[in-house]
Design an enzyme around this catalytic site. Structure first.
Site, PDB file in Angstrom:
ATOM      1  N   ARG A 335      -6.346  -9.294   1.804  1.00 55.07           N
ATOM      2  CA  ARG A 335      -6.023  -8.338   1.052  1.00 55.07           C
ATOM      3  C   ARG A 335      -6.868  -7.096   1.192  1.00 55.07           C
ATOM      4  O   ARG A 335      -8.220  -7.264   1.430  1.00 55.07           O
ATOM      5  CB  ARG A 335      -6.055  -8.435  -0.601  1.00 55.07           C
ATOM      6  CG  ARG A 335      -6.073  -7.191  -1.018  1.00 55.07           C
ATOM      7  CD  ARG A 335      -5.154  -7.179  -2.580  1.00 55.07           C
ATOM      8  NE  ARG A 335      -5.068  -6.149  -3.158  1.00 55.07           N
ATOM      9  CZ  ARG A 335      -4.068  -4.766  -2.956  1.00 55.07           C
ATOM     10  NH1 ARG A 335      -3.234  -4.902  -1.875  1.00 55.07           N
ATOM     11  NH2 ARG A 335      -4.445  -3.892  -3.543  1.00 55.07           N
ATOM     12  N   VAL A 336      -6.623  -5.820   1.656  1.00 49.78           N
ATOM     13  CA  VAL A 336      -7.427  -4.760   1.760  1.00 49.78           C
ATOM     14  C   VAL A 336      -7.321  -4.034   0.538  1.00 49.78           C
ATOM     15  O   VAL A 336      -6.173  -3.568   0.034  1.00 49.78           O
ATOM     16  CB  VAL A 336      -7.320  -3.838   3.042  1.00 49.78           C
ATOM     17  CG1 VAL A 336      -8.165  -2.687   2.965  1.00 49.78           C
ATOM     18  CG2 VAL A 336      -7.538  -4.774   4.311  1.00 49.78           C
ATOM     19  N   HIS A 337      -8.197  -3.671  -0.209  1.00 48.43           N
ATOM     20  CA  HIS A 337      -8.115  -3.244  -1.633  1.00 48.43           C
ATOM     21  C   HIS A 337      -9.127  -2.102  -1.851  1.00 48.43           C
ATOM     22  O   HIS A 337     -10.239  -1.855  -1.502  1.00 48.43           O
ATOM     23  CB  HIS A 337      -8.449  -4.181  -2.716  1.00 48.43           C
ATOM     24  CG  HIS A 337      -8.148  -3.803  -4.006  1.00 48.43           C
ATOM     25  ND1 HIS A 337      -7.041  -4.076  -4.528  1.00 48.43           N
ATOM     26  CD2 HIS A 337      -8.978  -3.078  -4.978  1.00 48.43           C
ATOM     27  CE1 HIS A 337      -7.109  -3.789  -5.910  1.00 48.43           C
ATOM     28  NE2 HIS A 337      -8.165  -3.058  -6.272  1.00 48.43           N
ATOM     29  N   ASP A 338      -8.547  -0.914  -2.251  1.00 48.70           N
ATOM     30  CA  ASP A 338      -9.284   0.403  -2.688  1.00 48.70           C
ATOM     31  C   ASP A 338      -9.831   0.446  -4.055  1.00 48.70           C
ATOM     32  O   ASP A 338      -8.736   0.243  -4.937  1.00 48.70           O
ATOM     33  CB  ASP A 338      -8.770   1.655  -2.205  1.00 48.70           C
ATOM     34  CG  ASP A 338      -8.251   1.625  -0.692  1.00 48.70           C
ATOM     35  OD1 ASP A 338      -9.186   1.297   0.070  1.00 48.70           O
ATOM     36  OD2 ASP A 338      -7.114   1.795  -0.126  1.00 48.70           O
ATOM     37  N   GLU A 339     -10.880   0.661  -4.280  1.00 50.18           N
ATOM     38  CA  GLU A 339     -11.737   0.620  -5.665  1.00 50.18           C
ATOM     39  C   GLU A 339     -10.777   1.548  -6.689  1.00 50.18           C
ATOM     40  O   GLU A 339     -10.349   2.506  -6.528  1.00 50.18           O
ATOM     41  CB  GLU A 339     -12.856   1.299  -5.638  1.00 50.18           C
ATOM     42  CG  GLU A 339     -13.473   1.373  -7.111  1.00 50.18           C
ATOM     43  CD  GLU A 339     -14.910   2.047  -6.846  1.00 50.18           C
ATOM     44  OE1 GLU A 339     -15.122   2.765  -5.968  1.00 50.18           O
ATOM     45  OE2 GLU A 339     -15.772   1.834  -7.911  1.00 50.18           O
ATOM     46  N   CYS A 340     -10.597   0.680  -7.961  1.00 50.15           N
ATOM     47  CA  CYS A 340      -9.970   1.410  -8.949  1.00 50.15           C
ATOM     48  C   CYS A 340     -10.637   0.740 -10.327  1.00 50.15           C
ATOM     49  O   CYS A 340     -10.269  -0.173 -10.836  1.00 50.15           O
ATOM     50  CB  CYS A 340      -8.610   0.976  -9.132  1.00 50.15           C
ATOM     51  SG  CYS A 340      -7.807   1.614 -10.556  1.00 50.15           S
ATOM     52  N   CYS A 351      -1.702   1.210 -13.573  1.00 53.56           N
ATOM     53  CA  CYS A 351      -1.747   0.912 -12.333  1.00 53.56           C
ATOM     54  C   CYS A 351      -1.537  -0.735 -12.074  1.00 53.56           C
ATOM     55  O   CYS A 351      -2.146  -1.591 -12.925  1.00 53.56           O
ATOM     56  CB  CYS A 351      -2.569   1.486 -11.321  1.00 53.56           C
ATOM     57  SG  CYS A 351      -4.265   1.045 -11.971  1.00 53.56           S
ATOM     58  N   ASP A 422      -3.510  11.969  -1.278  1.00 55.58           N
ATOM     59  CA  ASP A 422      -4.199  10.622  -0.807  1.00 55.58           C
ATOM     60  C   ASP A 422      -5.405  11.166   0.238  1.00 55.58           C
ATOM     61  O   ASP A 422      -4.988  11.771   1.083  1.00 55.58           O
ATOM     62  CB  ASP A 422      -3.480   9.724  -0.290  1.00 55.58           C
ATOM     63  CG  ASP A 422      -3.871   8.378  -0.143  1.00 55.58           C
ATOM     64  OD1 ASP A 422      -5.111   8.116   0.202  1.00 55.58           O
ATOM     65  OD2 ASP A 422      -3.275   7.126  -0.428  1.00 55.58           O
ATOM     66  N   ARG A 424      -7.637   8.583   1.443  1.00 56.30           N
ATOM     67  CA  ARG A 424      -8.369   7.411   1.827  1.00 56.30           C
ATOM     68  C   ARG A 424      -8.423   7.259   3.283  1.00 56.30           C
ATOM     69  O   ARG A 424      -9.105   6.740   3.923  1.00 56.30           O
ATOM     70  CB  ARG A 424      -7.579   6.190   1.405  1.00 56.30           C
ATOM     71  CG  ARG A 424      -7.997   6.171  -0.168  1.00 56.30           C
ATOM     72  CD  ARG A 424      -7.179   4.773  -0.320  1.00 56.30           C
ATOM     73  NE  ARG A 424      -5.663   5.099  -0.542  1.00 56.30           N
ATOM     74  CZ  ARG A 424      -4.836   4.406  -1.080  1.00 56.30           C
ATOM     75  NH1 ARG A 424      -5.326   2.937  -1.354  1.00 56.30           N
ATOM     76  NH2 ARG A 424      -3.615   4.748  -1.215  1.00 56.30           N
TER      77      ARG A 424
HETATM   78  N1  LIG Z   1      -5.778   9.490  -7.564  1.00 55.29           N
HETATM   79  C1  LIG Z   1      -5.193   8.491  -7.972  1.00 55.29           C
HETATM   80  N2  LIG Z   1      -5.719   7.445  -7.821  1.00 55.29           N
HETATM   81  C2  LIG Z   1      -4.924   6.438  -8.080  1.00 55.29           C
HETATM   82  C3  LIG Z   1      -4.056   6.237  -9.237  1.00 55.29           C
HETATM   83  N3  LIG Z   1      -3.556   5.265  -9.172  1.00 55.29           N
HETATM   84  C4  LIG Z   1      -4.257   4.396  -8.418  1.00 55.29           C
HETATM   85  N4  LIG Z   1      -5.191   5.048  -7.805  1.00 55.29           N
HETATM   86  C5  LIG Z   1      -6.009   4.661  -6.718  1.00 55.29           C
HETATM   87  O1  LIG Z   1      -4.975   4.257  -5.580  1.00 55.29           O
HETATM   88  C6  LIG Z   1      -5.907   3.175  -4.956  1.00 55.29           C
HETATM   89  C7  LIG Z   1      -4.936   1.876  -4.844  1.00 55.29           C
HETATM   90  O2  LIG Z   1      -5.269   1.175  -3.847  1.00 55.29           O
HETATM   91  P1  LIG Z   1      -4.903  -0.342  -3.426  1.00 55.29           P
HETATM   92  O3  LIG Z   1      -4.960  -1.071  -4.860  1.00 55.29           O
HETATM   93  O4  LIG Z   1      -5.688  -0.719  -2.394  1.00 55.29           O
HETATM   94  O5  LIG Z   1      -3.345  -0.218  -3.302  1.00 55.29           O
HETATM   95  P2  LIG Z   1      -2.373   0.824  -2.374  1.00 55.29           P
HETATM   96  O6  LIG Z   1      -3.111   1.345  -1.240  1.00 55.29           O
HETATM   97  O7  LIG Z   1      -1.477   1.828  -3.319  1.00 55.29           O
HETATM   98  O8  LIG Z   1      -1.296  -0.409  -1.770  1.00 55.29           O
HETATM   99  P3  LIG Z   1      -1.399  -1.861  -1.839  1.00 55.29           P
HETATM  100  O9  LIG Z   1      -1.969  -2.555  -1.074  1.00 55.29           O
HETATM  101  O10 LIG Z   1       0.197  -2.146  -1.658  1.00 55.29           O
HETATM  102  O11 LIG Z   1      -1.658  -2.232  -3.426  1.00 55.29           O
HETATM  103  C8  LIG Z   1      -6.917   3.037  -5.528  1.00 55.29           C
HETATM  104  O12 LIG Z   1      -8.203   3.755  -5.034  1.00 55.29           O
HETATM  105  C9  LIG Z   1      -6.921   3.614  -6.920  1.00 55.29           C
HETATM  106  O13 LIG Z   1      -8.100   3.938  -7.926  1.00 55.29           O
HETATM  107  C10 LIG Z   1      -3.557   7.668  -9.597  1.00 55.29           C
HETATM  108  O14 LIG Z   1      -2.607   7.608 -10.462  1.00 55.29           O
HETATM  109  N5  LIG Z   1      -4.337   8.578  -9.191  1.00 55.29           N
HETATM  110 ZN   LIG Z   2      -5.505   1.405  -9.982  1.00 59.01          ZN
END
Ligand SMILES: Nc1nc2c(ncn2[C@@H]2O[C@H](COP(=O)(O)OP(=O)(O)OP(=O)(O)O)[C@@H](O)[C@H]2O)c(=O)[nH]1
Ligand SMILES: [Zn+2]
Length: 514
Positions: A335-340, A351, A422, A424
């Site tokens: 799993r590659v995850h971006d900070e939330c 989310c 986005d 990223r």
């Molecule tokens: N700007 C913004 N960022 C959001 C919002 N909801 C989630 N995020 C960001 O979106 C990113 C979600 O990343 P991941 O959890 O890796 O998910 P993903 O890239 O959407 O794809 P998956 O791998 O399918 O989960 C994180 O950096 C969150 O902080 C939003 O409403 N607005």
């Molecule tokens: Zn989130």
């Protein structure tokens, strides 16, 4: 006559400014619920408190005497403090050389960077990354920027206040990795890794002699091992969904055994530019301009190809035997995850971030227990790399919009504020997978098409994509997940139509209690 017209224009604009101010005040009261009376009361209380004296000519010594408590200034190193206080202006003190070196040039006298050949498998041919600007290193430096990612700014503060000697040389004894990663063939391949230093964790060993000679070389990767404990994992163990095996899952409280690696960004500029299909010069100019002109050497030192940007890095969590990660005969879940931060740490339900992260971990653990391994990569790219302020602004816009918080407008609201939905730029993301020596992923715990395209495009095969199960999606985050599916995210189910999207609604503002 003419003057009168100007005067009336000024008055008009003053009037409208004061109207705007009034409506702002009204809004402030409405949102914060603070009446003027309350405001006054707070003011009175504040006025009653002893005032902090601000005296710019006061010395650090006097300040620390005045302070009744122990402050940070008590921890300064006396000699460093002495150097700072020698110069009242602070611009020309003896901490640094007399002349401020705003930038350097390749043909300047004495400039001779240590040779650096990116994408070389032999680290001695590749050479160390030297980013230090201190007297012993400034002429041999071969990288722009500073070690530490965004934390270089805190280091500067520590130096400025005298808590840290700018010439401090770290003692790296016993800091070596707990497991060896690589070397992998990908480390020596052109364009496979451009945003981290694959030898970052080996720097203190490989470049031991140079460090002993006084060269300020730091590792940009550190690898350690640990146990971790999460309430959701404990529940999975208690419910019998995860088994205790004494190796990956250590006990009934769901303690997990992990190897983890922290990685700081190191950008090879020609490679980063190539990844995005742009010219290196344009990339350098944009990085210079949009960091407030922070790194003039991006412009004046075209001979320096490596840049350590002041941004967050990433962390790798490995479940199971780390050797299996690069072994194509063993199964691998990723799993590659971006900070939330809001969801990952504080449990916000708008989310799917934390639920997907936990689900990813569960599957990684299961893979490791059945003879393979699992990898979670956690990137510091808060709010799709737009930052948390932008994210919250968008939340407000979503919740306050006339038609409600609907999935069809989900991305539009972000674009309205940030200009893009986005930032990223997943194109750099697969570098870490190549650093780990990954050549195929059996189970990819992600629905993101951007992540998928980047990984597959970089030459890593993905055998199965695993979406988050419906029952793990919090109700208020349906808006996000449906908007993403309609935008191209992977789904095992159907893709919602435009009409269906307009009917997927998040929680109303009034439902959020304060
Ligand atoms: N700007 C913004 N960022 C959001 C919002 N909801 C989630 N995020 C960001 O979106 C990113 C979600 O990343 P991941 O959890 O890796 O998910 P993903 O890239 O959407 O794809 P998956 O791998 O399918 O989960 C994180 O950096 C969150 O902080 C939003 O409403 N607005
Ligand atoms: Zn989130």
């Amino acid at each position: 006559m003419e003057n009168e017209a100007i005067l009336s224009k000024i008055l008009e604009s003053l009037e409208s400014t004061s109207k705007a101010q009034q409506s702002l005040n009204a809004k402030f009261e409405e949102y914060s619920g603070q009446t003027e009376k309350e405001f006054k009361r707070v003011h009175e209380r504040l006025n009653g408190l002893p005032r902090l004296e601000v005296n710019t000519s006061v010395s650090l010594d006097e300040l620390s005497k005045k302070s009744p408590r122990k402050t940070e200034t008590d921890k300064v190193i006396p000699e460093i403090r002495a150097k700072i206080t020698q110069s009242p202006s602070g611009t020309n003190n003896s901490l640094y050389s007399e002349r401020v070196i705003l930038t350097t040039y390749p043909d300047q006298f004495g400039i001779k960077p240590i040779p650096l050949k990116w994408a070389e498998l032999d680290p001695n041919v590749r050479g160390p990354i030297v980013a230090s600007r201190h007297p012993a290193s400034i002429k041999i430096r071969n990288a722009i920027g500073a070690y530490g990612g965004s934390y270089c700014v805190y280091r500067a503060l520590a130096v400025a206040m005298g808590a840290l000697d700018p010439n401090h040389r770290p003692d790296f004894k016993n800091t070596e990795p707990t497991v060896q990663i690589g070397p992998h063939l990908q480390w020596g391949m052109q364009n496979k890794i451009v945003s981290l230093d694959p030898f970052g964790h080996m720097a203190t060993i490989t470049f031991e002699n140079q460090i002993a000679k006084g060269h300020d070389i730091h590792p940009t990767i550190a690898i350690t091992k640990a146990h971790m404990k999460l309430p959701e994992i404990e529940n999975l163990v208690k419910s019998g969904r995860l088994k205790v095996d004494g190796n990956v899952v250590l006990n009934q409280s769901g303690e997990l055994n992990v190897v983890k690696a922290a990685v700081e960004p190191v950008w090879y500029l020609p490679g980063v530019a190539a990844r995005f299909g742009i010219e290196e010069g344009i990339l350098r100019r944009a990085l210079f301009e949009d960091t407030g002109g922070m790194y003039p050497e991006l412009i004046t030192r075209p001979d320096l190809k490596v840049f350590l940007p002041p941004i967050g890095g990433l962390t790798v969590y490995i479940f199971g035997n780390p050797k299996y990660v690069s072994d194509p005969s063993k199964r691998l879940t990723v799993r590659v995850h971006d900070e939330c931060n809001g969801s990952d740490v504080f449990g916000s339900d708008i989310c799917t971030c934390r639920p997907y992260l936990i689900f990813g971990m569960e599957e990684c653990v299961k893979e490791a227990q059945s003879g393979g391994s699992g990898v979670i990569v956690y990137f510091r790219k808060e709010g799709r790399a737009l930052g948390e302020v932008t994210k919250y602004l968008v939340y407000n816009a979503r919740k306050r919009s006339a038609g409600g918080d609907t999935a069809d407008n989900y991305f539009l609201r972000t674009e309205n504020v940030a200009g893009v939905k986005d930032m990223r730029f997943q194109a750099l993301m697969p570098d870490v997978l190549h650093w780990l020596g990954i050549s195929k992923i059996d189970r990819m715990m992600s629905m993101s098409n951007m992540k998928y395209d980047a990984i597959v495009g970089s030459g890593i095969e993905i055998r199965e994509r695993v979406p988050i199960p419906d029952e793990m999606i919090p109700p208020d985050s349906r808006v996000e997940i449906d908007a993403k599916i309609a935008d191209g995210y992977f789904t095992g189910g159907s893709v919602p139509t435009k009409k269906e999207l307009s009917q997927v609604k998040g929680r109303e503002w009034d439902d959020i209690q304060h």
